[in-house]
Write a protein that holds these residues in place. Structure first.
Motif, short mmCIF file in Angstrom:
data_model
loop_
_atom_site.label_atom_id
_atom_site.label_comp_id
_atom_site.label_asym_id
_atom_site.label_seq_id
_atom_site.Cartn_x
_atom_site.Cartn_y
_atom_site.Cartn_z
N ALA A 102 -6.67 2.36 2.34
CA ALA A 102 -6.64 1.20 3.23
C ALA A 102 -5.29 0.48 3.12
CB ALA A 102 -7.78 0.25 2.90
N LEU A 103 -4.80 0.31 1.90
CA LEU A 103 -3.51 -0.36 1.72
C LEU A 103 -2.36 0.51 2.21
CD1 LEU A 103 -4.03 -2.03 -1.78
CD2 LEU A 103 -4.11 -3.10 0.48
N ALA A 104 -2.50 1.83 2.10
CA ALA A 104 -1.47 2.73 2.62
C ALA A 104 -1.35 2.58 4.13
CB ALA A 104 -1.80 4.18 2.25
N VAL A 105 -2.47 2.56 4.82
CA VAL A 105 -2.46 2.38 6.27
C VAL A 105 -1.91 1.01 6.64
CG1 VAL A 105 -3.93 2.19 8.31
CG2 VAL A 105 -4.31 4.04 6.68
N PRO B 177 10.85 10.64 -6.92
CA PRO B 177 11.28 9.35 -6.34
C PRO B 177 11.03 9.26 -4.84
CG PRO B 177 12.95 10.23 -7.83
CD PRO B 177 11.94 11.32 -7.64
N CYS B 178 11.11 10.38 -4.13
CA CYS B 178 10.93 10.34 -2.68
C CYS B 178 9.50 9.99 -2.28
CB CYS B 178 11.34 11.68 -2.06
SG CYS B 178 10.36 13.09 -2.64
N LEU B 179 8.56 10.08 -3.22
CA LEU B 179 7.16 9.75 -2.94
C LEU B 179 6.75 8.43 -3.59
CD1 LEU B 179 5.53 13.29 -3.45
CD2 LEU B 179 6.15 12.17 -1.30
N ALA B 180 7.75 7.64 -3.97
CA ALA B 180 7.46 6.40 -4.70
C ALA B 180 6.60 5.44 -3.89
CB ALA B 180 8.76 5.72 -5.11
N THR B 181 6.80 5.39 -2.57
CA THR B 181 6.03 4.44 -1.76
C THR B 181 4.55 4.81 -1.70
OG1 THR B 181 6.61 5.69 0.22
CG2 THR B 181 8.00 3.79 -0.33
N ALA B 182 4.25 6.09 -1.93
CA ALA B 182 2.84 6.52 -1.90
C ALA B 182 2.15 6.32 -3.24
CB ALA B 182 2.76 7.99 -1.50
#
Length: 528
Positions: free
Chosen positions: A353-356, A307-312
């Motif tokens: 690109a979307l991550a940045v 869950p802690c890596l959900a945003t990635a």
């Protein structure tokens, strides 16, 4: 009383039009020098300059690529674009002028960047974060190969169409026919664009929180297009030799190693070249590759599960799914050279690109502007430095040999370039090293013979041609050149036999047909 005044602020966030203009300027400033670069003998003759599909200029010529596949590929839209460029470029010089092709590549890449900015504006936010996303996409050094190499204009065209397909799915979620039309165009430009289908599922589930079953159901028409394109490509390339390492278990190792490779080059884009030599056999024979594959799989599992890596999760899955057709889970032709190549990461860079873009959006307005500016400058200089390695065949192949000393293909192609430029003596050492590294490579032996032949060493050339023919008895060009050696050393009967063998191997080989006629005339005999 003094009238009450209200302070106003100036919105320095770039508009959509300003963002698009900035993307075009970045692409032209970074890659503009490639317009002066020439052709490469690494597939440019196959796909453009000597492609029989592009030979005629009559109105029926554009239909030819739609009626038949060529070299295991069915990419009619790409070949029609090449044909149109060639018709115009033929009028600019004695051979197709590469400047027009390079300019079209720049425009396609800039267009893709503008579409990425539009996608980021919908999934993240507009303004600086959208420009940051486009900057990562167009300026990452992994994109240089696609932009600088004319043959890979196929990939640029497919990437542009694929991104428009994704953008149209976001703009018109209730009506998918526009997205499907662009997807069809993308796979007709290059089949690897089928990656759009799982990427759209990932966008709808991980960025727009749509239930997975709904996203899959919506993707079924697109999945049908992808299935037909994938199956067709597999059938067209089914004649390629498969080796024991293509078992499903070992393919997963190859795919894991490829994913680790792309992740490394994404984070540290150094040591980029045209031939990494990472064939499945090489990967499976390296302990380091097994560890890299394991690390990639574990890391991917962690992103999916923790869950802690959900945003990635969304950006990572877009990156992985964008690469999925070329990771090696399904064998493809270029694996005979290398499973990995810079150009294969083109569409997958949408994820990073979307991550940045998302990271940039978390900053205050001034921070967004500063971060985007720094990003564009750093990536722009890195990409511009990489374009210098594509100035000429000497630069491209010299760099490949420096990074991958085992590269047979770079040595052979560099040697051929030197022979064509009247420097056969400089080609001999390259080809001798190539034959030492891979004794069973017919092209290395043939071109070594060609170099010695150009230097007047007919006996040595004959020996090299014979070795190439022993490796492949149907090697028509080697048979033809062997016949020329026989003719030049007053052995007309043997020459005629070699030319006939070349014609049997390749019935349309006009040079061998002409040579046979000349020999028969000198013998006083007619056609046989």
């Amino acid at each position: 009383m003094q009238p009450t005044t209200h302070a106003t602020t100036v919105d320095a966030t770039p508009s959509a039009w300003a963002t698009a203009l900035a993307v075009v300027v970045c692409v032209m400033a970074t890659y503009g020098s490639i317009v002066g670069h020439g052709w490469l003998n690494w597939d440019d003759p196959v796909h453009v300059t000597a492609n029989p599909m592009l030979a005629a200029e009559d109105i029926r010529a554009p239909l030819r690529p739609w009626l038949a596949a060529y070299r295991g590929l069915y990419i009619p839209l790409s070949y029609d674009l090449f044909w149109l460029e060639k018709v115009v470029a033929d009028r600019l010089g004695e051979r197709p002028d590469p400047r027009l092709f390079h300019l079209v590549s720049l425009l396609l890449h800039a267009g893709a960047g503008v579409v990425v900015a539009r996608i980021a504006a919908r999934l993240v936010t507009g303004g600086w974060p959208a420009l940051a996303a486009a900057g990562v996409f167009v300026l990452h050094p992994l994109q240089v190969e696609s932009v600088a190499w004319i043959s890979e204009q196929r990939g640029l065209l497919a990437t542009f169409f694929a991104l428009v397909s994704i953008e149209q799915a976001l703009v018109h979620p209730a009506s998918r026919w526009r997205s499907l039309a662009w997807l069809l165009a993308a796979v007709l430009a290059k089949p690897s664009a089928i990656a759009v289908v799982p990427m759209l599922v990932a966008i709808e589930t991980l960025f727009r929180t749509m239930p997975l079953r709904h996203a899959i159901r919506r993707s079924l028409p697109a999945a049908l297009i992808a299935a037909v394109a994938g199956a067709g490509t597999a059938i067209l390339q089914s004649g390629e030799t498969t080796a024991p390492w293509t078992t499903p278990w070992l393919r997963s190792v190859v795919a894991g190693d490829a994913l680790a490779f792309y992740t490394t080059k994404l984070l540290v884009p150094a040591g980029l070249c045209i031939d990494y030599g990472r064939t499945p056999a090489v990967v499976c024979g390296s302990v380091g590759s097994w560890w890299a594959a394991a690390a990639a799989v574990v890391s991917l599992a962690a992103v999916i599960a923790l869950p802690c890596l959900a945003t990635a999760r969304g950006p990572v899955m877009l990156f992985v799914l964008g690469l999925s057709p070329v990771l090696g889970l399904v064998p493809f032709t270029f694996q005979g050279f290398s499973t990995v190549a810079d150009r294969y990461a083109a569409l997958a860079l949408l994820g990073p690109a979307l991550a940045v873009s998302a990271l940039t959006a978390r900053l205050p307005s001034w921070g967004q502007a500063a971060a985007t500016g720094i990003l564009l400058i750093v990536l722009g200089f890195a990409a511009r430095a990489q374009t210098s390695t594509w100035r000429s065949e000497e630069d491209v192949y010299g760099r490949a040999i420096a990074i991958n000393p085992e590269s047979i293909h770079a040595r052979v192609n560099l040697a051929v370039s030197r022979i064509e430029r009247g420097r056969p003596a400089e080609a001999v050492s390259l080809l001798e090293e190539a034959t030492r590294l891979r004794p069973g490579d017919r092209q290395a032996h043939y071109n070594l013979g060609l170099a010695w032949h150009s230097l007047g060493r007919r006996a040595t050339a004959e020996q090299c041609y014979r070795v190439a023919i022993a490796i492949d008895p149907t090697y028509a060009v080697a048979l033809n050149n062997l016949g020329i050696v026989f003719a030049e050393t007053a052995r007309p009967t043997e020459a005629a036999g070699a030319f006939r063998a070349a014609i049997r191997a390749s019935p349309d080989f006009q040079a061998a047909i002409d040579n046979l006629r000349r020999v028969e005339r000198t013998q006083g005999g007619g056609p046989r």
